[in-house]
Enzyme design. Sequence first.
Site, PDB file in Angstrom:
ATOM      1  N   MET A  92       0.821  -1.207   0.000  1.00  0.00           N
ATOM      2  CA  MET A  92       0.000   0.000   0.000  1.00  0.00           C
ATOM      3  C   MET A  92       0.862   1.266   0.000  1.00  0.00           C
ATOM      4  SD  MET A  92      -2.734  -1.629  -0.266  1.00  0.00           S
ATOM      5  CE  MET A  92      -4.203  -0.691   0.058  1.00  0.00           C
ATOM      6  N   HIS A 111      -5.491  -5.447  -7.795  1.00  0.00           N
ATOM      7  CA  HIS A 111      -6.349  -4.376  -7.288  1.00  0.00           C
ATOM      8  C   HIS A 111      -7.774  -4.912  -7.145  1.00  0.00           C
ATOM      9  CE1 HIS A 111      -7.485  -0.260  -6.463  1.00  0.00           C
ATOM     10  NE2 HIS A 111      -8.522  -0.431  -7.260  1.00  0.00           N
TER      11      HIS A 111
HETATM   12  C1  GAR Z   1      -5.969  -7.142  -1.577  1.00  0.00           C
HETATM   13  O1  GAR Z   1      -7.376  -7.105  -1.570  1.00  0.00           O
HETATM   14  C2  GAR Z   1      -5.426  -6.321  -2.716  1.00  0.00           C
HETATM   15  O2  GAR Z   1      -6.229  -6.348  -3.859  1.00  0.00           O
HETATM   16  C3  GAR Z   1      -5.405  -4.936  -2.118  1.00  0.00           C
HETATM   17  O3  GAR Z   1      -4.934  -5.154  -0.808  1.00  0.00           O
HETATM   18  C4  GAR Z   1      -5.403  -6.429  -0.348  1.00  0.00           C
HETATM   19  C5  GAR Z   1      -4.240  -7.175   0.260  1.00  0.00           C
HETATM   20  O4  GAR Z   1      -4.665  -8.379   0.838  1.00  0.00           O
HETATM   21  N1  GAR Z   1      -4.535  -4.058  -2.846  1.00  0.00           N
HETATM   22  C6  GAR Z   1      -4.832  -2.793  -3.129  1.00  0.00           C
HETATM   23  O5  GAR Z   1      -5.865  -2.243  -2.760  1.00  0.00           O
HETATM   24  C7  GAR Z   1      -3.783  -2.065  -3.958  1.00  0.00           C
HETATM   25  N2  GAR Z   1      -4.335  -0.894  -4.544  1.00  0.00           N
HETATM   26  P1  GAR Z   1      -3.629  -9.502   1.285  1.00  0.00           P
HETATM   27  O6  GAR Z   1      -2.548  -8.780   2.117  1.00  0.00           O
HETATM   28  O7  GAR Z   1      -4.428 -10.422   2.129  1.00  0.00           O
HETATM   29  O8  GAR Z   1      -3.060 -10.120   0.066  1.00  0.00           O
END
Ligand code: GAR
Length: 215
Positions: A92, A111
Amino acid sequence: MATKRIVVLISGSGSNLQALIDATASGRIDGRIVAVISNRPGVLGLERAQKAGIRAELLDHKAFDSREAFDSALQALIDSHEPDLVVLAGFMRILTTEFVSHYLGRMFNIHPSLLPRYKGLNTHQRALEAGDTEHGCTVHFVTPELDGGPLVVQAVVPVATDDDASRLQQRVHECEHRIYPLAVEWFCADRLQLLQEGVTLDGALLPPTGYRLDA
Ligand code: GAR
């Protein structure tokens, strides 16, 4: 074809990282995760990496004075692992153009929306408020435009009339765990390429939505 070296960047729980660990361990992906790097201390994703015997490293952005200084240290750390592919898995951070350009054509992001809809945050709530009947997730090549790079694969999740953001998020998350290993599998098999005119899979240009998996 040599087994590809993969570096995964995380900021949190790392469930997408886990899906990639599982897909490399099973042999489905011809790649090896050589390092996992987090910009936040104490996150579950670092534990997941350690448990899988993968090198887990912390580079805390709070220790740096500027975005440029952090990105440049991050680039040096990533490059010390000589990756073929860099995978942003819930990382992030907004990245500098210099950093992104360095990994052009060899860096993916996931995303939680059907890009180009809902770049940025709170994607599930925004899809519900707009009355969308379809939502989903996208893997794309990273370019300097935030959440704006050419799309590789999307999974579509139908929105139920009684959905709330957390139920929808859960179903989208499950789809993320399907499409991220798929995109990485294709890349590691030399089936995907980022060209001037778009993304190709097995030499054929994908549509602007990328490869679409319907629910
Ligand atoms: C996921 O839902 C991913 O798509 C999002 O963060 C989450 C991480 O989950 N990413 C974004 O929003 C990037 N713009 P995780 O740590 O359980 O993989």
